[in-house]
Design an enzyme around this catalytic site. Sequence first.
Site, short mmCIF file in Angstrom:
data_model
loop_
_atom_site.label_atom_id
_atom_site.label_comp_id
_atom_site.label_asym_id
_atom_site.label_seq_id
_atom_site.Cartn_x
_atom_site.Cartn_y
_atom_site.Cartn_z
CG HIS A 33 -2.12 -0.97 0.97
ND1 HIS A 33 -3.38 -0.59 0.61
CD2 HIS A 33 -2.15 -2.33 1.04
CE1 HIS A 33 -4.15 -1.68 0.50
NE2 HIS A 33 -3.42 -2.75 0.75
CG ASP A 35 0.33 1.05 -5.29
OD1 ASP A 35 -0.36 1.29 -4.28
OD2 ASP A 35 -0.01 0.24 -6.19
CB ALA A 123 -3.54 -16.78 -6.61
CB SER A 126 -2.11 -8.52 -10.49
OG SER A 126 -2.70 -7.30 -10.30
CB SER A 127 -5.65 -12.65 -13.30
OG SER A 127 -6.70 -12.44 -12.41
CB SER A 128 -7.79 -7.59 -13.00
OG SER A 128 -7.08 -7.20 -11.87
CD GLU A 160 -8.06 -2.62 -11.71
OE1 GLU A 160 -7.54 -3.19 -12.68
OE2 GLU A 160 -8.79 -3.19 -10.89
CG ASP A 172 -1.79 -4.69 -9.09
OD1 ASP A 172 -0.85 -4.83 -8.27
OD2 ASP A 172 -2.98 -4.66 -8.76
CE1 TYR A 221 -5.47 -1.77 -2.56
CE2 TYR A 221 -6.77 0.06 -3.38
CZ TYR A 221 -5.57 -0.61 -3.31
OH TYR A 221 -4.47 -0.13 -3.97
C1 GLA Z 1 -3.40 -4.14 -4.85
C2 GLA Z 1 -3.47 -2.86 -5.69
C3 GLA Z 1 -2.09 -2.23 -5.81
C4 GLA Z 1 -1.46 -2.03 -4.43
C5 GLA Z 1 -1.53 -3.31 -3.61
C6 GLA Z 1 -1.09 -3.13 -2.20
O1 GLA Z 1 -2.64 -5.11 -5.50
O2 GLA Z 1 -3.98 -3.16 -6.96
O3 GLA Z 1 -2.18 -1.01 -6.50
O4 GLA Z 1 -2.04 -0.95 -3.75
O5 GLA Z 1 -2.85 -3.84 -3.58
O6 GLA Z 1 0.25 -2.77 -2.13
#
Ligand code: GLA
Length: 392
Positions: A33, A35, A123, A126-128, A160, A172, A221
């Site tokens: 968190h 980013d 999992a 970040s497949s999206s 996104e 991601d 989130y």
């Molecule tokens: C998810 C979000 C990222 C980042 C992480 C936590 O993966 O998509 O942008 O904030 O959580 O570091």
Amino acid sequence: MIDQVRELFRTSFGDEPTVIAQAPGRIEFVGNHTDYNGGDVLGVAVEQGIVLAVRKRTDRLVKGVSHSVETAFEYSLDELETRPKESSWSRYPLGVLWAIQDHGLVFEHGFDFAVVSNVPSGAGMSSSAALELATAYAVLEEVIHEFSRKDIVRICRYAENHYVGVPCGILDQGVSGFGKKDHLVSIDCKNESFGNVPIPSGTHFWIFNTDVKHSLVDSLYSERFSECGEGFEVAKSLHPNIECLVDYPLAELDSLGEHLGSKPYRRVNHVLNENQRVKDVVKLLGEPEVDLHLTGKFLFNSHASSRDLFRNSTEELDYLVSLLEGYDQVFGARLTGGGFGGAAMAWTSASFSESDANAVSSNYERRFGHPARIIHCESGDGAHIAWKESSL
Ligand code: GLA
């Protein structure tokens, strides 16, 4: 996978694709968190990814099929503003088309899409983002444009944030875009600059997926995002020149605490220290002889901070990390990604074996009644065009 996607395209649309693009999933190495707070982060693009085949249509329809999701979608370029249902995977490719148009490039024709993935969904890999990057690379190959890799990464994040509606940072999409085999991706999220750091040779990545997610994961989130925003407002009142939360000096954290409630203070405390951990890890990885155990300690500390301060861990993730901490071959382990469930990652020596991983999973199963799903990951390259019909 390339043959598989070509076959899926052929059977679904009765024609050959013209472009096939590929984009990887990712593991967040350290920087939880940070980013969207303008901080630094280290991630690794993995070999697992999305392969997407396209062909331009003569009308304005966009049709998509996926080998793993039963529902195919059909949409018109003229109705993109009406977003598809939250549950539909079409939001990602359509969001990218929408975002590209919002950045000034107008599509005259729609596309047929076929998608094959081997990124396990859910999992935390970040497949999206991989789907977004693969879409962008594929469709942009069909038109004339001047977008750089960085522009494409930013457009996918924009999709996104503003189409899918998740206030994520650039981690991601950035890792999926700038991945490089045998390297980590380092991102300075404030300046949006991307680099690569070699992965110490002989080290491995493992994912342990809890398959458990908080039912409110998306809103939690967003809640953390807002709490950090609240922290930033107060930090800015003390240091008016700062542009983002991580600009606030770590040495003055205590005085920030005097002006913040205990909850936002804990979040800010995590973010500022986590950002420092990323910097320390980058420095350690740059040494001629990397001290793997010392570097890995920062990963364990990152997890402890997510657990105690940012409070985005779960009992399942904490248990996995504590099991992994018991192995000398594990340099570091932590939750990876947004948290509130999902997966833990472990960074290990080559001697951490499949049977060690199975032992961790069985131990986990004894406590929670189901095994943790294990994925051994290799690093991989970022988004690229995997195949293109040669123009005669
Ligand atoms: C998810 C979000 C990222 C980042 C992480 C936590 O993966 O998509 O942008 O904030 O959580 O570091």
